[in-house]
Each structure stands twice: as structure tokens, then as C-alpha cells.
Design an enzyme around this catalytic site. Sequence first.
Site, PDB file in Angstrom:
ATOM      1  N   HIS A   1      61.311  20.232 -28.763  1.00 29.27           N
ATOM      2  CA  HIS A   1      60.026  20.931 -28.758  1.00 29.27           C
ATOM      3  C   HIS A   1      59.886  21.871 -29.946  1.00 29.27           C
ATOM      4  CE1 HIS A   1      61.627  24.871 -27.291  1.00 29.27           C
ATOM      5  NE2 HIS A   1      62.484  24.140 -26.609  1.00 29.27           N
TER       6      HIS A   1
ATOM      7  N   CYS B   1      67.654  23.109 -24.545  1.00 28.10           N
ATOM      8  CA  CYS B   1      66.738  22.178 -25.205  1.00 28.10           C
ATOM      9  C   CYS B   1      66.861  22.286 -26.728  1.00 28.10           C
ATOM     10  CB  CYS B   1      65.305  22.450 -24.762  1.00 28.10           C
ATOM     11  SG  CYS B   1      64.959  21.874 -23.076  1.00 28.10           S
TER      12      CYS B   1
END
Length: 537
Positions: free
Chosen positions: A429, A448
Amino acid sequence: MTSVNSAALRMVFLGALVVLFQVLLGAGGAQAQVTAFKQAVAEAAAQDRDIAAFYRDNNYEPLWTGRSGEDRRRRAALFDAIASADDHGLPAERYDADALMQQLKAADSLRALGLVEVAMSRTFLKFAREMQTGMLVPGRVDNGIKRQVPYRERVSYLSGFQKSNPGGFFRALPPQNNEYTRLMKEKLRLERLLARGGWGARVPAETLKPGQSGAAVVALRNRLIAMGFLRRSATQTYDEQMLQAVQQFQLAHGLTPDGVAGAGTMAEVNTSVQDRLKSVIVAMERERWMNQPRGKRHILVNLTDFSARILDNDHVTFETRAVVGKNQSDRRSPEFSDQMEFMVINPTWHVPRSIAVKEYLPMMKRNRNAAGHLRLYDRRGRQVSRSAINFNAYNASNFPYAIKQPPSQRNALGLVKFMFPNQYNIYLHDTPSKSLFDHEKRDYSHGCIRLQKPFEFAYALLARQESDPEGFFHSVLNTGNETRVPLKQAVPVHIIYRTAFTTAKGPTQYRRDVYGRDARIWTALEKAGVSLRAVQG
């Protein structure tokens, strides 16, 4: 391993098995002897379901110890393959070819030969599987390695080998990709260097800068020459050529290429040949864990390199810096492979439960209006006003609210996220924290992968399905609405961890063991019998 390393003696001996077989068949009746052989095979194979199934399906006929030229070639190919195991970072002693050879020599009956037959199949299966998919079980070494190793059915090795060219079968076992081939080449290079004493004396300085001179600069010069970053030189001064060599060294080790041999650079310069060799051997084992096609187009995230790349037909077509999970027990990014299926533009951040109760709940207990950019929702999905919540009545186990952050420039996920749905809740992301990408060591996230160039990453993915990928992306982005954009063709994603890896051109790349995983793998390999070797030549 003297008896195994002599191909001529081995062929003479293995050929003699044919004579033994013929003599035994002539003594006491052929049918009785064949029955004795088959009974011995059946008894010995009964201890292993896969071996038993193979011989049962083949009427207990020999694969290794028969009279045919094909059997003879199979025997020779097995011993030759074991003799070359160390080239692949596997310990030849683990497969004990000498013991097999002695058992063959001692076989004085067809019953004894039947027992050897099964022993050879057992050794073959162990060797073939470990050459193809590794010696270690990844998750047992480190629970952050979630990789699904592509194990083959054991009986398929025996049936496949029976139908194949023996030498060709063994050559096809290890990974058939450029990375593995280049790692093997680097392994041999380091083994030869080790035989010559390595890179020479360590540099006796914590830091060196351009313009300096003296014994420490000479030691740095000599080490850079031995490593291949500097042409032979007699200079005793940290001159322009040495500065450029240090920059090239820094680039090959994931360091900021400022040309100054600071503490971080000096630590890498003084790393021994032995330690680099360990990294290469570990990387080869890791390659075996992934011994299957990665996809003509795939995404490769290397955690130690803090990078994400798109590869098309083994060529890097896009790359960007990345931030990975912090080196803490509950934040380290796991290693696994999956399929990227879609992206979400203007995403909502659904705060993971662990973050909600460990980080935000304590803040809201102290100040109910803390983290005001976040919204709370009850179990029915209705937004709840903070003024209606007594935060002090809850703890990590009974907190009943979901926390979300709506789409915005400040959203923790930035303006786009890339999804490959998985049980670990890991994805790629954007991020509003752009300054972190300027750091050399970039382990800051909760697990992440944050991308420095998320828009460009999206354009590269959309280019396969949109005539104007950039225009399409921004037309969706400008709506401000959370929008899911499917990828018409899913893209494999491989999150890997390599402290040694190669490029098509240039020196082998080395990175720091940020999570300590490779150190644990090396310890496990040592326990399994792997050791470093020095090779003359």
C-alpha cells in the site's frame, strides 16, 4: 568418499554386480533365487509406504541392482549425483554413499541384493526430494516463514526416474532458474577465495573518509581489490578511485552510496568470506523451497532489500523502495506467495484488532478524543459517537468496537492498496509517511509493505488492461470514493527474504539479516551436516 569419487573404480564394481546376479541365478535354481530377491524387496520396502507401492506396482523388479545396462547407468548416476551434492550446499555425507557401496560389496545372495535394492531407493528418495525442495522445513526454523514448499509425491520420484535418462533426471532436480545458477557460481567463487585466504586483513578502523591516508586506507584498498570493486593500485590515499569503489561496494550491499566508509559500510567491508558463503548457501536452500514457476509476470518483495519489483520474463520492469515490518515479534513481515487480485483506490483503513486494542484503546482511555481521524463502529456497523463510550470499561479482550479511518490523504494506507487476500492480512500500500523511504534501513510497519511509488506501481499493473493506465487511475482517484479495481489477470506475489541474491549483470548483492532468519537457517543447516569448504583452483 574416496570409493565414490573414483568413477572408473565405481563402474568396474557396479558392472561386477551383473556377474554376481548371473552367478546367483545359476546356483540353486533361477526361480527360487528370484523369489528370494522379491521377498527381500517386499520385506524391506514394507517399512515405507511409497517405496512399497512402487515395487508392488512393478512386480518387485529391480530398479538398481538388475543385470541391464539401464540398471548399471542408474547406479552410476545415483553415486555421481551424491558425489556432487556439496556443489549445491547439501552435505554428501548425509546420504552415506560409502555405506551403500559397502552393502553392495557385501551382498553375497539375492536376498542380500534385495535388501540393498530397497536401501538404494530409500537413499535416492531422500536425496531427490532434498535436492529439489530443500533439506529443512521452513516453518520449523522460523515461524515467520509461511512458505508452502512445492513437495512432490515421493513415489513420483521413483516412477519418474524409472522412465527417464538417469543423468538427466538428477540434473533436472535443483531449481532451473538463473538465480540458482548464479548463486552456485558465486558459491564456487567464494570457496576458491576461501582456499586462498579470503579477502585479506580486516580494515583496522571504525570509519575512513576521502583524503585520508595510512595503514587503514591501504587495508581498505587491498580488501576492495580482493573483492573486485577496485583495480590494482599502489595508492596509500583515499583518492577518487577509492571513493568510486566504495560507492560501488555500497550499492552492492544496500548502503547509501556516499563514498564514505562509515561504521555501517566498514561493518560490511569487514564481513568475512565465510559469512558471505553462508548467506549464499542459505539462499540456495531458500531457492529450493520455491522450486516451481514464479510466473512470467510476478511481483517480488525482498524484505532484506526493502524493495518491491515487477518482473516480466525474468527482467525487472519496475522497482521501488519499500518499508517492511518492524523487527519486533508481532510486526515482522512474513514470507509467503499468493496472487494479487485487485487494488483499492481511496481505501478505508480497517484498523487490525491487534493495533486497535494495543495502541488506540490505551490512548482513548487517557483521552477519548485521541486519534480523532479514526471512527468507531459497533457490531452492526453503525458509527458510534465517542461521547457515548466509556473506554475505561473495556480491555483488549472485551473491546466491542471496530475502528476505521475513511479515505483521505492522511489515511494510513495512503491513496491505494494492492490486495492478494491472505490469512496473514498482509498487502502492499501507499503511505503518508514519505520520509521513511529516505532511510537506509526501512523496517517500520506493522507487517504490511509500504511502497514509495504506489501510483507508478498501479500504472504498471493497469497497463496490461487499460489503454491509458495513468488517466484511468486518476479518474477513479479524483472521485474520492473507495473503489475496487480488479486485475483482469491475477499477478503472483512472492514475499521473500534474501541476504544474498544476484542480478543479471554486476556483483552478487548482499544485505543485512534484519530479522535474524538466515542465521537461524544456517544453524539448522549446520545441524543437518552442512559445512563450509575451500576449493582449490
